[in-house]
Design a protein around this motif. Structure first.
Motif, PDB file in Angstrom:
ATOM      1  N   LEU A 130       0.562  -1.203   0.093  1.00 20.89           N
ATOM      2  CA  LEU A 130       0.269  -0.058   0.482  1.00 20.89           C
ATOM      3  C   LEU A 130       0.538   0.933   0.242  1.00 20.89           C
ATOM      4  O   LEU A 130       0.395   2.769  -0.644  1.00 20.89           O
ATOM      5  CB  LEU A 130      -0.711   0.035   1.238  1.00 20.89           C
ATOM      6  CG  LEU A 130      -2.206  -0.514   1.339  1.00 20.89           C
ATOM      7  CD1 LEU A 130      -2.971   0.406  -0.197  1.00 20.89           C
ATOM      8  CD2 LEU A 130      -2.153  -2.325   1.088  1.00 20.89           C
ATOM      9  N   LEU A 131       1.917   1.505   0.853  1.00 20.91           N
ATOM     10  CA  LEU A 131       3.214   2.403   0.266  1.00 20.91           C
ATOM     11  C   LEU A 131       3.814   2.809  -0.454  1.00 20.91           C
ATOM     12  O   LEU A 131       3.827   3.935  -1.602  1.00 20.91           O
ATOM     13  CB  LEU A 131       4.106   2.067   1.537  1.00 20.91           C
ATOM     14  CG  LEU A 131       5.710   2.984   1.748  1.00 20.91           C
ATOM     15  CD1 LEU A 131       4.501   4.754   2.602  1.00 20.91           C
ATOM     16  CD2 LEU A 131       5.590   2.856   2.862  1.00 20.91           C
ATOM     17  N   ALA A 132       3.854   1.576  -1.503  1.00 23.45           N
ATOM     18  CA  ALA A 132       4.587   1.510  -3.248  1.00 23.45           C
ATOM     19  C   ALA A 132       3.136   2.724  -3.683  1.00 23.45           C
ATOM     20  O   ALA A 132       3.452   3.409  -4.183  1.00 23.45           O
ATOM     21  CB  ALA A 132       5.012   0.051  -3.368  1.00 23.45           C
ATOM     22  N   LEU A 133       1.687   1.932  -3.111  1.00 27.50           N
ATOM     23  CA  LEU A 133       1.270   2.504  -4.201  1.00 27.50           C
ATOM     24  C   LEU A 133       0.535   3.655  -4.396  1.00 27.50           C
ATOM     25  O   LEU A 133       0.461   4.062  -4.796  1.00 27.50           O
ATOM     26  CB  LEU A 133      -0.308   1.273  -4.166  1.00 27.50           C
ATOM     27  CG  LEU A 133       0.038   0.217  -4.437  1.00 27.50           C
ATOM     28  CD1 LEU A 133      -1.376  -0.931  -4.240  1.00 27.50           C
ATOM     29  CD2 LEU A 133       0.253   0.126  -6.091  1.00 27.50           C
ATOM     30  N   ILE A 135       2.980   5.763  -2.922  1.00 30.04           N
ATOM     31  CA  ILE A 135       4.134   6.722  -3.587  1.00 30.04           C
ATOM     32  C   ILE A 135       3.768   6.909  -5.146  1.00 30.04           C
ATOM     33  O   ILE A 135       3.736   7.825  -5.886  1.00 30.04           O
ATOM     34  CB  ILE A 135       5.365   6.316  -3.168  1.00 30.04           C
ATOM     35  CG1 ILE A 135       6.120   6.551  -1.643  1.00 30.04           C
ATOM     36  CG2 ILE A 135       6.083   6.953  -4.361  1.00 30.04           C
ATOM     37  CD1 ILE A 135       6.690   5.372  -1.553  1.00 30.04           C
ATOM     38  N   GLY A 136       2.952   5.651  -5.792  1.00 27.38           N
ATOM     39  CA  GLY A 136       3.275   5.194  -6.500  1.00 27.38           C
ATOM     40  C   GLY A 136       1.965   6.394  -8.138  1.00 27.38           C
ATOM     41  O   GLY A 136       1.982   7.007  -8.889  1.00 27.38           O
ATOM     42  N   ALA A 137       1.031   6.797  -7.011  1.00 23.72           N
ATOM     43  CA  ALA A 137      -0.454   7.378  -7.314  1.00 23.72           C
ATOM     44  C   ALA A 137      -0.211   9.210  -6.978  1.00 23.72           C
ATOM     45  O   ALA A 137      -0.878  10.139  -7.429  1.00 23.72           O
ATOM     46  CB  ALA A 137      -1.482   7.003  -6.143  1.00 23.72           C
ATOM     47  N   THR A 138       1.051   9.497  -6.066  1.00 24.31           N
ATOM     48  CA  THR A 138       1.277  11.028  -6.089  1.00 24.31           C
ATOM     49  C   THR A 138       2.424  11.276  -6.129  1.00 24.31           C
ATOM     50  O   THR A 138       2.067  12.343  -6.916  1.00 24.31           O
ATOM     51  CB  THR A 138       1.363  11.266  -4.844  1.00 24.31           C
ATOM     52  OG1 THR A 138       1.974  10.116  -4.044  1.00 24.31           O
ATOM     53  CG2 THR A 138      -0.346  10.486  -3.831  1.00 24.31           C
ATOM     54  N   VAL A 139       3.587  10.314  -6.958  1.00 22.36           N
ATOM     55  CA  VAL A 139       4.724  10.792  -6.925  1.00 22.36           C
ATOM     56  C   VAL A 139       4.047  11.478  -9.003  1.00 22.36           C
ATOM     57  O   VAL A 139       4.778  13.115  -9.631  1.00 22.36           O
ATOM     58  CB  VAL A 139       5.355   9.394  -8.202  1.00 22.36           C
ATOM     59  CG1 VAL A 139       6.747  10.116  -9.191  1.00 22.36           C
ATOM     60  CG2 VAL A 139       5.736   9.620  -6.874  1.00 22.36           C
ATOM     61  N   PRO A 140       3.561  11.014  -9.858  1.00 23.35           N
ATOM     62  CA  PRO A 140       2.449  11.855 -10.921  1.00 23.35           C
ATOM     63  C   PRO A 140       2.590  12.760 -10.867  1.00 23.35           C
ATOM     64  O   PRO A 140       3.026  14.194 -11.543  1.00 23.35           O
ATOM     65  CB  PRO A 140       1.695  11.449 -12.053  1.00 23.35           C
ATOM     66  CG  PRO A 140       2.182   9.733 -10.992  1.00 23.35           C
ATOM     67  CD  PRO A 140       2.293   9.910  -9.873  1.00 23.35           C
ATOM     68  N   VAL A 220      -4.948   2.039 -10.529  1.00 22.48           N
ATOM     69  CA  VAL A 220      -5.785   2.807 -11.897  1.00 22.48           C
ATOM     70  C   VAL A 220      -4.513   4.289 -11.707  1.00 22.48           C
ATOM     71  O   VAL A 220      -4.671   4.656 -12.508  1.00 22.48           O
ATOM     72  CB  VAL A 220      -6.961   2.657 -11.614  1.00 22.48           C
ATOM     73  CG1 VAL A 220      -7.617   3.528 -13.061  1.00 22.48           C
ATOM     74  CG2 VAL A 220      -7.782   0.903 -11.430  1.00 22.48           C
ATOM     75  N   VAL A 221      -4.867   4.685 -10.479  1.00 24.33           N
ATOM     76  CA  VAL A 221      -4.542   6.082 -10.482  1.00 24.33           C
ATOM     77  C   VAL A 221      -3.066   6.343 -11.092  1.00 24.33           C
ATOM     78  O   VAL A 221      -2.683   7.343 -11.446  1.00 24.33           O
ATOM     79  CB  VAL A 221      -4.668   6.300  -8.840  1.00 24.33           C
ATOM     80  CG1 VAL A 221      -3.720   8.432  -9.457  1.00 24.33           C
ATOM     81  CG2 VAL A 221      -5.874   6.659  -9.196  1.00 24.33           C
ATOM     82  N   SER A 222      -2.224   5.042 -10.601  1.00 21.95           N
ATOM     83  CA  SER A 222      -0.785   5.120 -10.227  1.00 21.95           C
ATOM     84  C   SER A 222      -0.627   5.100 -12.163  1.00 21.95           C
ATOM     85  O   SER A 222       0.384   5.648 -12.898  1.00 21.95           O
ATOM     86  CB  SER A 222      -0.518   3.643 -10.120  1.00 21.95           C
ATOM     87  OG  SER A 222      -0.102   4.604  -8.779  1.00 21.95           O
ATOM     88  N   ALA A 223      -1.635   3.942 -12.662  1.00 21.42           N
ATOM     89  CA  ALA A 223      -1.569   3.083 -14.037  1.00 21.42           C
ATOM     90  C   ALA A 223      -1.454   4.726 -15.072  1.00 21.42           C
ATOM     91  O   ALA A 223      -0.620   5.123 -16.424  1.00 21.42           O
ATOM     92  CB  ALA A 223      -1.816   2.405 -14.731  1.00 21.42           C
ATOM     93  N   VAL A 224      -2.636   4.954 -15.133  1.00 21.59           N
ATOM     94  CA  VAL A 224      -2.999   6.475 -16.241  1.00 21.59           C
ATOM     95  C   VAL A 224      -2.222   7.377 -15.246  1.00 21.59           C
ATOM     96  O   VAL A 224      -1.733   8.139 -16.744  1.00 21.59           O
ATOM     97  CB  VAL A 224      -4.864   6.616 -14.850  1.00 21.59           C
ATOM     98  CG1 VAL A 224      -4.745   8.348 -16.388  1.00 21.59           C
ATOM     99  CG2 VAL A 224      -5.625   5.501 -15.561  1.00 21.59           C
TER     100      VAL A 224
END
Length: 245
Positions: A130-133, A135-140, A220-224
């Motif tokens: 969940l932590l990695a996700l 970060i992945g969702a907010t880094v973009p 989904v947020v990270s991938a988009v």
């Protein structure tokens, strides 16, 4: 080079943990503070949220700050003159921010254990996922802000607004269920809401299957957003090179 800076950060963390502990003395345990409705102390709820929200702050601010510092110090041109790709440069620029944030969050949890936070049923694997996700969702969003700095020499206010919205609407200091329904809808759209809910649930022993709705939304947020952010930063670099700035 500046050990006093580290000491002051950790002193501030200790003060924050102590403040949350005293607040928890006047807020009774409630089922609103747990993932599955189990009666949970407020201290356990608030400490985890405050600690892990720091990763969102790092993801939103570090890219913009790193690019702007390189502009001010005159090192940006020499960095982009190397064979290193723009994507690698922007992604690697935040490594130190995430490293120190990880240390600070570990300090939050260590101080929390001293004051009685309950982590004995933690699902460590799910928590790290969940932590990695998160970060992945907010880094973009942080990378998009860095792209704005590359072209405009100042960041977009989006990261500031998102941090403010998350602090109020993502259930950091009080449960999302206490918000009016229309604000709960807004809260549901924020990556931090799902990330904190999932991390809190994992630290309380929830399985990955139970956390699947939060995991799916963050994926989904990270991938988009990630491909869009990297494309925008690449275009910003090309524009700055074309303008000679």
């Amino acid at each position: 080079s500046y050990p006093v800076s580290f000491a002051l950060q950790w002193l501030g963390i200790a003060a924050s943990v102590i403040s949350l502990w005293f607040v928890s003395r006047i807020v009774p345990p409630s089922g609103h503070f747990s993932y599955n409705g189990t009666v949970t102390p407020y201290f356990d709820f608030a400490l985890v949220n405050v600690a892990f929200l720091a990763f969102q702050t790092a993801a939103l601010q570090s890219f913009e700050r790193s690019i702007r510092d390189d502009q001010i110090f005159g090192t940006l041109e020499s960095t982009f003159a190397t064979p290193t790709g723009a994507h690698v440069i922007v992604l690697a620029s935040a490594l130190w921010a995430f490293t120190i944030t990880s240390i600070n969050v570990a300090c939050y949890l260590a101080f929390g254990l001293i004051f009685g936070v309950h982590l004995d049923h933690a699902n460590v694997g799910a928590s790290l996922l969940l932590l990695a996700l998160m970060i992945g969702a907010t880094v973009p969003i942080g990378i998009l802000s860095a792209a704005a700095v590359m072209v405009l020499k100042q960041g977009a206010p989006v990261q500031l607004l998102l941090n403010m919205a998350s602090s109020i609407l993502a259930g950091v200091l009080f449960p999302v269920s206490l918000l009016p329904h229309w604000l709960q809808v807004v809260s549901w759209l924020l990556p931090a809401t799902h990330a904190l809910n999932g991390i809190r649930g994992a630290l309380q022993g929830a399985t990955l299957a139970q956390l699947w709705p939060d995991v799916c939304w963050l994926v989904v947020v990270s991938a988009v957003l990630m491909p869009i952010a990297l494309w925008a930063f690449d275009r910003a670099v090309q524009r700055a090179a074309y303008d000679g700035t």
